[in-house]
Design a protein around this motif. Sequence first.
Motif, short mmCIF file in Angstrom:
data_model
loop_
_atom_site.label_atom_id
_atom_site.label_comp_id
_atom_site.label_asym_id
_atom_site.label_seq_id
_atom_site.Cartn_x
_atom_site.Cartn_y
_atom_site.Cartn_z
N GLU A 1 0.96 -1.21 0.18
CA GLU A 1 -0.18 0.05 0.32
C GLU A 1 1.42 1.08 -0.13
OE1 GLU A 1 -3.47 0.18 2.77
OE2 GLU A 1 -2.50 -2.38 3.56
N MET A 2 0.76 2.11 -0.28
CA MET A 2 1.11 3.73 -1.02
C MET A 2 0.18 4.35 0.21
SD MET A 2 3.36 5.79 -3.63
CE MET A 2 3.09 3.90 -4.86
N ILE A 3 0.62 6.00 1.09
CA ILE A 3 0.03 5.56 1.78
C ILE A 3 0.60 8.08 2.65
CG2 ILE A 3 -1.17 6.06 4.35
CD1 ILE A 3 -1.16 2.80 4.55
N ASP A 4 -0.27 8.72 1.61
CA ASP A 4 0.36 9.46 2.39
C ASP A 4 0.27 9.57 3.96
OD1 ASP A 4 0.28 12.18 2.68
OD2 ASP A 4 -0.90 13.03 1.31
N ILE A 5 1.32 10.29 4.34
CA ILE A 5 1.80 10.37 6.03
C ILE A 5 0.98 11.29 6.42
CG2 ILE A 5 3.24 8.61 6.09
CD1 ILE A 5 5.41 11.19 6.36
N PHE A 6 0.78 12.31 5.83
CA PHE A 6 0.03 13.75 5.85
C PHE A 6 -1.42 13.87 6.06
CE2 PHE A 6 4.01 14.97 3.92
CZ PHE A 6 4.83 15.37 5.28
N ALA A 7 -1.70 12.42 5.41
CA ALA A 7 -3.29 12.39 5.11
C ALA A 7 -3.90 11.05 6.30
CB ALA A 7 -3.85 11.86 3.46
N PHE A 8 -3.07 10.51 6.68
CA PHE A 8 -2.85 9.92 7.88
C PHE A 8 -1.96 10.20 8.82
CE2 PHE A 8 -4.83 8.18 4.13
CZ PHE A 8 -6.08 7.64 4.78
N TYR B 1 3.94 4.48 13.35
CA TYR B 1 5.68 3.95 13.20
C TYR B 1 6.55 4.82 13.35
CZ TYR B 1 2.38 -0.02 11.25
OH TYR B 1 1.51 -0.53 11.16
N ASN B 2 6.48 5.60 13.73
CA ASN B 2 7.57 6.68 13.86
C ASN B 2 8.34 6.99 12.63
OD1 ASN B 2 8.79 8.46 16.26
ND2 ASN B 2 10.71 7.12 16.09
N ILE B 3 7.42 7.93 11.83
CA ILE B 3 8.45 7.35 10.21
C ILE B 3 8.81 8.87 10.42
CG2 ILE B 3 7.65 8.28 8.12
CD1 ILE B 3 5.21 5.72 8.37
N MET B 4 10.04 9.23 10.71
CA MET B 4 10.29 10.66 10.29
C MET B 4 11.29 10.55 8.93
SD MET B 4 10.78 10.73 13.09
CE MET B 4 11.97 12.51 13.42
N GLY B 5 10.84 9.74 7.49
CA GLY B 5 10.48 10.63 6.51
C GLY B 5 9.95 9.88 5.03
N VAL B 6 10.17 10.15 4.68
CA VAL B 6 10.01 8.76 3.14
C VAL B 6 10.62 8.54 2.21
CG1 VAL B 6 6.81 9.34 3.82
CG2 VAL B 6 8.30 10.48 2.35
N PRO B 7 10.58 8.13 1.90
CA PRO B 7 9.85 6.47 1.36
C PRO B 7 10.08 5.69 2.55
CG PRO B 7 11.49 5.92 -0.32
CD PRO B 7 11.33 7.41 -0.04
N ALA B 8 8.72 5.19 3.40
CA ALA B 8 8.83 4.45 4.18
C ALA B 8 8.66 3.42 4.38
CB ALA B 8 8.51 4.54 5.45
N LEU B 9 8.98 2.00 4.41
CA LEU B 9 8.69 0.40 3.86
C LEU B 9 9.12 0.02 5.73
CD1 LEU B 9 8.59 -1.99 2.17
CD2 LEU B 9 11.46 -2.58 2.23
N ILE B 10 7.23 -0.58 5.75
CA ILE B 10 6.79 -1.89 7.41
C ILE B 10 6.46 -2.67 6.10
CG2 ILE B 10 5.22 -0.79 8.98
CD1 ILE B 10 4.89 1.64 8.56
N ILE B 11 7.26 -3.82 7.01
CA ILE B 11 7.08 -5.06 6.20
C ILE B 11 6.73 -5.74 8.21
CG2 ILE B 11 8.18 -7.79 5.69
CD1 ILE B 11 10.19 -4.90 4.61
N ASN B 12 5.73 -6.29 7.45
CA ASN B 12 4.32 -7.07 8.85
C ASN B 12 4.22 -6.71 9.74
OD1 ASN B 12 4.87 -9.19 6.93
ND2 ASN B 12 6.46 -10.20 7.38
N ASP B 13 3.81 -5.66 9.94
CA ASP B 13 3.89 -4.20 10.73
C ASP B 13 4.37 -4.17 11.68
OD1 ASP B 13 1.36 -2.76 11.56
OD2 ASP B 13 1.30 -3.83 12.73
#
Length: 54
Positions: free
Chosen positions: A9-16, A23-35
């Motif tokens: 899935e590709m998700i806009d972190i500004f919308a969500f 997930y403490n996302i600090m930048g993009v792109p970010a890849l999350i595997i198996n949550d």
Amino acid sequence: MENSNVQAEMIDIFAFPELKSKYNIMGVPALIINDKDISFGKQSIEEIIEKITK
């Protein structure tokens, strides 16, 4: 798309922003595997395959 065992899935972190926090996302792109496994930055197909098959 080439492997029915892989979902993406590709998700806009500004919308969500809740996902950004979860997930403490600090930048993009970010890849999350198996949550749980998270990596950042541009990655080649070979690097992604290595991460999802380990």
